[in-house]
Each structure stands twice: as structure tokens, then as C-alpha cells.
Design a protein around this motif. Structure first.
Motif, PDB file in Angstrom:
ATOM      1  N   LEU A 190      -8.195   3.033   7.159  1.00  0.00           N
ATOM      2  CA  LEU A 190      -7.367   3.600   8.217  1.00  0.00           C
ATOM      3  C   LEU A 190      -6.128   2.748   8.454  1.00  0.00           C
ATOM      4  N   ALA A 191      -6.313   1.433   8.522  1.00  0.00           N
ATOM      5  CA  ALA A 191      -5.179   0.524   8.740  1.00  0.00           C
ATOM      6  C   ALA A 191      -4.179   0.603   7.594  1.00  0.00           C
ATOM      7  N   ASP A 192      -4.670   0.750   6.375  1.00  0.00           N
ATOM      8  CA  ASP A 192      -3.798   0.818   5.203  1.00  0.00           C
ATOM      9  C   ASP A 192      -2.934   2.078   5.244  1.00  0.00           C
ATOM     10  N   LYS A 193      -3.551   3.210   5.598  1.00  0.00           N
ATOM     11  CA  LYS A 193      -2.815   4.476   5.642  1.00  0.00           C
ATOM     12  C   LYS A 193      -1.781   4.475   6.766  1.00  0.00           C
ATOM     13  N   VAL A 194      -2.209   3.980   7.956  1.00  0.00           N
ATOM     14  CA  VAL A 194      -1.281   3.929   9.092  1.00  0.00           C
ATOM     15  C   VAL A 194      -0.111   3.005   8.788  1.00  0.00           C
ATOM     16  N   SER A 195      -0.383   1.866   8.179  1.00  0.00           N
ATOM     17  CA  SER A 195       0.674   0.906   7.845  1.00  0.00           C
ATOM     18  C   SER A 195       1.647   1.499   6.841  1.00  0.00           C
ATOM     19  N   THR A 196       1.119   2.275   5.894  1.00  0.00           N
ATOM     20  CA  THR A 196       1.975   2.898   4.888  1.00  0.00           C
ATOM     21  C   THR A 196       2.907   3.919   5.539  1.00  0.00           C
ATOM     22  N   GLN A 197       2.339   4.733   6.438  1.00  0.00           N
ATOM     23  CA  GLN A 197       3.148   5.755   7.100  1.00  0.00           C
ATOM     24  C   GLN A 197       4.212   5.134   8.008  1.00  0.00           C
ATOM     25  N   LEU A 198       3.857   4.051   8.689  1.00  0.00           N
ATOM     26  CA  LEU A 198       4.798   3.412   9.608  1.00  0.00           C
ATOM     27  C   LEU A 198       5.693   2.395   8.925  1.00  0.00           C
ATOM     28  N   GLY A 199       5.383   2.092   7.687  1.00  0.00           N
ATOM     29  CA  GLY A 199       6.185   1.118   6.960  1.00  0.00           C
ATOM     30  C   GLY A 199       6.038  -0.286   7.486  1.00  0.00           C
ATOM     31  N   ARG A 200       4.873  -0.596   7.995  1.00  0.00           N
ATOM     32  CA  ARG A 200       4.616  -1.933   8.536  1.00  0.00           C
ATOM     33  C   ARG A 200       3.516  -2.636   7.735  1.00  0.00           C
ATOM     34  N   PRO A 201       3.453  -3.981   7.827  1.00  0.00           N
ATOM     35  CA  PRO A 201       2.396  -4.705   7.087  1.00  0.00           C
ATOM     36  C   PRO A 201       1.008  -4.397   7.664  1.00  0.00           C
ATOM     37  N   VAL A 202       0.025  -4.499   6.757  1.00  0.00           N
ATOM     38  CA  VAL A 202      -1.366  -4.248   7.173  1.00  0.00           C
ATOM     39  C   VAL A 202      -1.826  -5.387   8.083  1.00  0.00           C
ATOM     40  N   PRO A 203      -2.317  -5.068   9.286  1.00  0.00           N
ATOM     41  CA  PRO A 203      -2.727  -6.133  10.219  1.00  0.00           C
ATOM     42  C   PRO A 203      -4.038  -6.788   9.804  1.00  0.00           C
ATOM     43  N   ASP A 204      -4.257  -8.003  10.293  1.00  0.00           N
ATOM     44  CA  ASP A 204      -5.529  -8.711  10.078  1.00  0.00           C
ATOM     45  C   ASP A 204      -6.592  -8.091  10.996  1.00  0.00           C
TER      46      ASP A 204
END
Length: 685
Positions: A505-519
Motif C-alpha cells: 500500500l505504501a509503495d503504491k501511494v508513494s508512486t502515485q504521489l511521487g514521494r519516497p516510501v516511508p519507513d
């Protein structure tokens, strides 16, 4: 008087003549002649059973002889078919041997032995077994038994002879008595006989008897050559000899009136007080005076004058007096570690999931004879789950294969409520169903068998109570394991889901928002809220021991300091255990403590050590306990039991703990079970 009536005088003379005739027919019957006519009393009541009984009696004698001489037993059993229902059987051991002059009586005379009056644990006691085997073989085939024996010593020659039993006189008939050089045998005994029998396989077979014998005698090596030409070897699992049983005096607790009358009549003591103090164990001067006072018996009177009334008073007074339990050195229990070792060594092919830590109960007395009860449970793996559990019954390290329904062990297992401990039991009584093997061993200076065949233990309340107490303890160990595995399985599923879904989920959201994957480590920690203990056990590269490793993960939001506790085989502890920086202490029983200090959230630490020696494989890394931390948040370990005799770290944490199990009903159920366990533990103590 009617015409058919017989005059009284003539009737009297006729009755007297009959009595005289009956008196003339009366004569003494030898014990051998009695058992010849009643072979079923000794267990020779079928062809299959007769073949097994002969092997059993010879192997029991071999084990007893080796242990008395402190020799690790090497026993070879051979069964060869020579005709229709006719077999030649030979049993050879490496024991101390038998002196030449004693060989005829040992093998050719019933009720001839050295253990009947000895108050200590042994397999053979009556002096019937091996001579009855020789008698049955001689009666069924007409052939004598061949005996060879050599005692230790360079100048000692071996002796061999053929022996039959004269059933009229209970005396041996010896032929072919000669000395011979037994070059490849330093010491030991061989018996070979031909007997009628039927070789069978299955639960009541010679193979099953030898297999179960190997389980409770892991110090013995047993080799079996069956009639089909196959050779089976039960290798020695340990070189640790069982403790040698010391001879003691009878214990006064639970003694019958007849026993008391017999002991008092034969006593060499001059006063009743000295009789109680010197002819019984655990009777001090103070206790002897107290018993006499309560019974109203003059302590200075002669023990021979007690009679029935005085004996009854003493028995009643003894029952009302607190007397220390009998000494345990007259018994030779297997011990929890060796029971587990034997089970693992023989049942390894079934790949059991769990060996519940066996228990050995404290010694008690029944009819003046000390006894102890041991129990163990094997669970899971390839053990069939759709049938009744297998009950392995033992008395003085001897398997009991027949008359299971008449045995007190079966009765106790059937009356025990197994439903509370993870096994199915229809109706709450009877032998339970499930993938388990239940082992019960009764060790005593005189096992109360139901017959001379020594196939079942009589129903005595004192023994049944101890069997139930032992079953309760091992069943509790099993239940704790099953609960632990169930909780761990549920948490594992939850952990796998969290670790898989959240990163995706974090990977997909980060990709859509163009932000780094959080810890996500702290997020996962908050969701899991457990301290996870993951054990592992691997063979060392040199195959001499095992590397034990515990990885401790902190999936909570705060640091923790606590202790890990394990019971290690004390003979297997190496420098890698005591030399570890996290190691805290170890006691004489091998119970160790390890300190985990300030384990930060999302961090892990390892406790690793090596165990060596032949008992290293008996250690189960799942048997780990914790203190100093709320056990509700610990996955993979239980709270330190109060009966361990070790003071763990006090819990100092004050945070509110959220159980990983969201079911309030399940939580309440576990709490009730835990309360019941603690109540039973206090009762057992």
C-alpha cells in the motif's frame, strides 16, 4: 422307617470309609507341578503369548544382572523357526555371568532367587520367570534348555549344560555339564531353548516388547533377529547408567494388619519401640514413642506379644501420625530427561511435533512398599489422529503388553478429563482420541501385579492418585504448548498480512504521489505490539552438539528489560553458555537465566549458545519462559512458573497492554484455564 432307608450305623461306616479313601489320596503338590497344570497363571496361555513371555523373562533377567554389575547392557535376541509352531530362542548378554554351582537352580528351580526379600526395585522378584520358561519349553517340546555362562577373570573358564525341570520335585535335571573356552566372551550368559509358540507382529509382539524396553532402558543396546531373517537394532541412546537401587527397610505407611503381625512375630528387637524404630524406615525415636502413645501400646512390651489387637492399634496410630515419605534411593526411576531421550531415540521416525516434558512424582508408600510414578506425552507428527491414543504401560522398566483393560494405568487414563488439555474424549470418560502417545511408568520395591504373569497392575487408590497427578502435570505441559502454538500461529498470520499489505500500500501511494516510501517499522510495531521470541536449533558442523539460537524482536513502542529462562540438560552445558555476555546464572538443575537489557522498539537481539553431549538433543528450544515483562505481550514464551524454584525479574512496567487477540471471549477462556492450572499446581505441591 421305610424299607429303602439305610441303617444309621451302616451309613456312618460308609461315610468314614469315604473319608479314609479321600485322606489316602491327599498328598503334597510341588510348586512346579502346580504351575505346570496352571501355565496360564504365569502368562503361558497361548502360543503367541508363550513365545513372547520366554523372551521377556530372559531379557528382564539380563537387564537386572547388567545393572547390578554396573555394566552397560548388550543383549542379542534370536528367534528361529524350526517346525510347525516350534521355535528355537536364544538370548545372550554381557552381564557378570553366573557361577557354575548356581546355574542349575537359577534355570531349573522355581521360586529360587535373590530378590524376593530385598526391599528395592528390580524387574524380577519371585524367582519364577526364567525357570518357568525352561519348564514350559521342556513340557511343550520335551527338549532341555542349553545354558552357557562365564564370569569375569582371565583364569575363569565358561561352563555350559543342558537343564530340564523335574516338575514332581521342583529340582533341576542337569546333563552335558562341561567347561569350555568361550574365547570371544569375557563375561556373560546365554540361554537357548526350543519351545512351542507362534510368532506374531503388531502391538503384542516380541518386536514391540523390545522396542518399548529400549524406550525406558535407553542405556541398553538390544539386537533382535526375527524368524524372517531380519535384524533390528535398538542402539544405546545414552551411556548414563540408571541409579542403583539401594535396599531399605519397609515403610510403615499403608501397611496391612497381616504384614504388621508377620514383621512383629519375626522381629529380633526386644521392645515394641525398638521394633518400630529399627525394623522400619523413617521411624525415629520420637515417632516410635508417639505411635505407641497414640495406640495405647506399652513401648517396652515384646513385639511378639502384639497379636492382632496390638497390630491393629499400631496400624491405626501410624495412619494418624505424620511420617516422612520413604527414601527414594531404593527406587530407580528413569527420570524426565532419560524418558524424553528414550522416546526421541525410538519414536523419531514418527516425527512428533512435541514431547511434553515428562514428570517424576515424589516417592510414596503402599502396603509398606515405596513407589513412584512417571509420565510423559508425545504429540503430533505422523502419530495417527483418528484413533485412540496409544498407552505405553511400564512397571519397573518392563513393558506391559497384555491385560490393558485390567490395569490401573488404563483406568487412570480413562478417568482423566483430557478434553481440557486438547484431546478428544467422547462423553468425558474413556481412552481419549488424538495424535498422542501416553507413557506411564510405575516403579516400586514390590509392584502389586494382578497375577504371577506380571501383565497388569492392581487397582490401589494410592497408586491411582499418583498416576492422575502425573498425568495432570504432563497434560498441562501439552496444553501450554498447544496454546502457545495456536497464539503464535494467529499472530504469525496477522504479522504476515501486515508486513505484506502495508508495504504494498505504501509503495503504491508513494508512486502515485511521487514521494519516497516511508519507513513503516514503527507503524508495524504499533500494530503488532508484541515482543517476539523466535527459537532455532541446528546441528553443529562437527555433529557433536547443537547450536541453540533465540532471536528476540521488540515490536512494541517502548524499550524492555527482562529475563529469559530455560532448563538445559546440565551435562550438556558448555562454556559457550556460561561465557555469553547475556548469561546471568545457572543452578544445579541446569535452569539458566539470561538478561535482555533495554531492547529498543523495532530492534532485535540474539541469545546463542552450544549444547554438547548425548543429552543435548533432548532440549526443546520452545520450552522458554520470561520474567520482568508482562507475558501477555510476549509471543513464543510463557510466564516463569512459580514452582521452578528460581526468582525471576519483577515486572516494573506500567503501560497499558493491548492483547494481540481481539476476542474478549477467548481471552476470558484463557484466564479461566490459567487460574485452574495454578489451582492444580498448588494442589500437586
Amino acid at each position: 422307617m421305610g424299607k429303602d432307608s439305610e441303617p444309621p450305623v451302616r451309613a456312618a461306616r460308609s461315610g468314614r470309609a469315604t473319608a479314609e479313601q479321600l485322606a489316602d489320596k491327599q498328598h503334597e503338590i510341588s510348586v512346579t507341578e502346580f504351575f505346570e497344570k496352571n501355565k496360564q497363571i504365569l502368562g503361558f496361555d497361548s502360543r503367541a503369548k508363550s513365545l513372547l513371555m520366554g523372551v521377556k523373562e530372559a531379557v528382564d533377567n539380563s537387564l537386572d544382572a547388567c545393572e547390578e554389575a554396573e555394566i552397560l547392557p548388550d543383549i542379542v535376541v534370536k528367534v528361529t523357526k524350526v517346525g510347525e509352531e516350534e521355535y528355537t530362542v536364544s538370548i545372550e548378554d554381557n552381564g557378570p555371568g553366573i557361577v557354575h554351582r548356581a546355574m542349575p537352580n537359577v534355570f531349573g528351580r522355581l521360586l529360587y532367587g535373590s530378590r524376593f526379600h530385598a526391599m528395592r526395585q528390580s524387574r524380577g522378584q519371585q524367582g519364577i520367570g526364567i525357570s518357568a520358561t525352561v519348564m514350559y519349553a521342556n513340557v511343550s517340546t520335551g527338549k532341555p534348555a542349553h545354558i552357557a555362562s562365564r564370569i569375569e577373570g582371565e583364569e575363569e573358564v565358561a561352563w555350559e549344560m543342558d537343564i530340564a525341570v523335574d516338575t514332581k520335585t521342583n529340582r533341576p535335571i542337569v546333563t552335558n555339564d562341561r567347561a569350555f573356552p568361550w574365547m570371544d566372551k569375557a563375561h556373560g550368559t546365554l540361554i537357548e531353548y526350543t519351545t512351542k509358540g507362534r510368532y506374531v507382529t503388531g502391538k503384542q509382539s516380541i518386536f514391540e516388547y523390545l522396542k518399548e524396553t529400549a524406550i525406558v532402558n535407553p542405556h541398553a543396546r538390544i539386537e533382535f533377529h526375527d524368524p524372517d531373517g531380519k535384524t533390528w537394532t535398538f542402539e544405546r541412546a545414552t551411556e548414563t547408567m540408571p541409579p542403583k537401587a539401594a535396599e531399605i527397610k519397609p515403610h510403615p505407611a499403608g501397611m496391612e494388619i497381616g504384614d504388621m503381625m508377620g514383621y512383629s512375630a519375626q522381629s529380633s528387637q526386644k521392645t515394641v519401640k525398638d521394633f518400630l524404630k529399627n525394623d522400619f524406615c523413617r521411624m525415629t525415636d520420637r515417632l516410635a514413642s508417639e505411635v505407641c502413645g497414640k495406640a495405647g501400646v506399652d513401648p517396652k512390651s515384646r513385639p511378639q506379644d502384639l497379636g492382632r489387637e496390638g497390630s491393629m492399634k499400631l496400624i491405626s496410630s501410624i495412619a494418624d501420625t505424620k511420617i516422612m515419605a520413604p527414601p527414594s534411593d531404593c527406587l530407580s526411576p528413569i527420570g524426565d530427561v532419560l524418558i524424553k531421550k528414550g522416546l526421541m531415540h525410538i519414536l523419531d521416525g514418527m516425527r512428533p511435533e512435541y514431547y511434553a516434558t515428562p514428570v517424576t512424582r515424589p516417592a510414596h508408600a503402599v502396603n509398606g512398599n515405596p513407589f513412584t510414578v512417571e509420565a510423559g506425552i508425545v504429540y503430533g507428527g505422523e502419530i495417527p489422529s483418528d484413533g485412540q491414543v496409544t498407552i505405553m504401560r511400564f512397571a519397573n522398566r518392563v513393558p506391559l503388553l497384555y491385560q490393558q483393560g485390567a490395569d490401573i494405568i488404563t483406568k487412570a487414563v480413562s478417568e482423566f478429563d483430557w478434553r481440557r488439555y486438547g484431546l478428544e474424549q467422547r462423553g468425558g470418560k474413556g481412552i481419549p482420541y488424538g495424535p498422542a502417545i501416553v507413557l506411564v511408568h510405575v516403579a516400586s520395591t514390590k509392584v502389586p501385579f494382578t497375577s504371577e504373569g506380571k501383565e497388569a497392575i492392581a487397582s490401589l487408590p494410592e497408586i491411582e492418585e499418583e498416576i492422575l497427578a502425573a498425568l495432570r502435570l504432563v497434560a498441562r505441559n501439552l496444553k501450554s504448548h498447544l496454546n502457545k502454538m495456536e497464539r503464535k500461529s494467529k499472530t504469525h498470520e496477522k504479522f504476515d498480512i501486515v508486513q505484506k499489505i502495508l508495504p504494498d500500500l505504501a509503495d503504491k501511494v508513494s508512486t502515485q504521489l511521487g514521494r519516497p516510501v516511508p519507513d513503516l517499522s514503527r507503524t508495524i510495531t504499533k500494530i503488532m505490539n508484541v515482543v517476539w521470541i523466535e527459537p532455532s536449533k541446528k546441528r553443529t558442523e562437527d555433529k557433536k552438539g547443537y547450536t541453540i539460537n533465540y532471536t528476540v524482536y521488540n515490536y512494541t513502542v517502548r524499550p524492555h528489560t527482562f529475563m529469559l529462562h530455560m532448563a538445559l540438560p546440565k551435562d550438556s552445558i558448555t562454556n559457550s553458555v556460561t561465557g555469553s555476555p547475556m548469561f546471568d546464572s545457572v543452578n544445579d538443575e541446569g535452569k539458566t537465566q539470561w538478561v535482555v537489557r533495554d531492547l529498543e522498539p523495532s530492534k532485535s537481539v540474539q541469545v546463542s549458545f552450544v549444547l554438547e553431549g548425548d543429552m543435548a538433543d533432548t532440549f526443546d528450544p520452545d520450552d522458554v519462559y520470561v520474567s520482568g515483562i508482562n507475558p501477555v505481550i510476549v509471543m513464543g514464551a510463557e510466564a516463569l512458573p512459580g514452582d521452578w524454584g528460581i526468582k525471576g525479574m519483577e515486572i516494573t512496567e506500567t503501560e497499558d497492554v493491548v492483547p494481540e487477540d481481539d476476542s474478549a471471549e477467548e481471552e476470558e477462556k484463557e484466564e479461566l484455564e490459567e487460574e485452574e492450572f495454578e489451582k492444580e499446581a498448588k494442589e500437586d505441591e
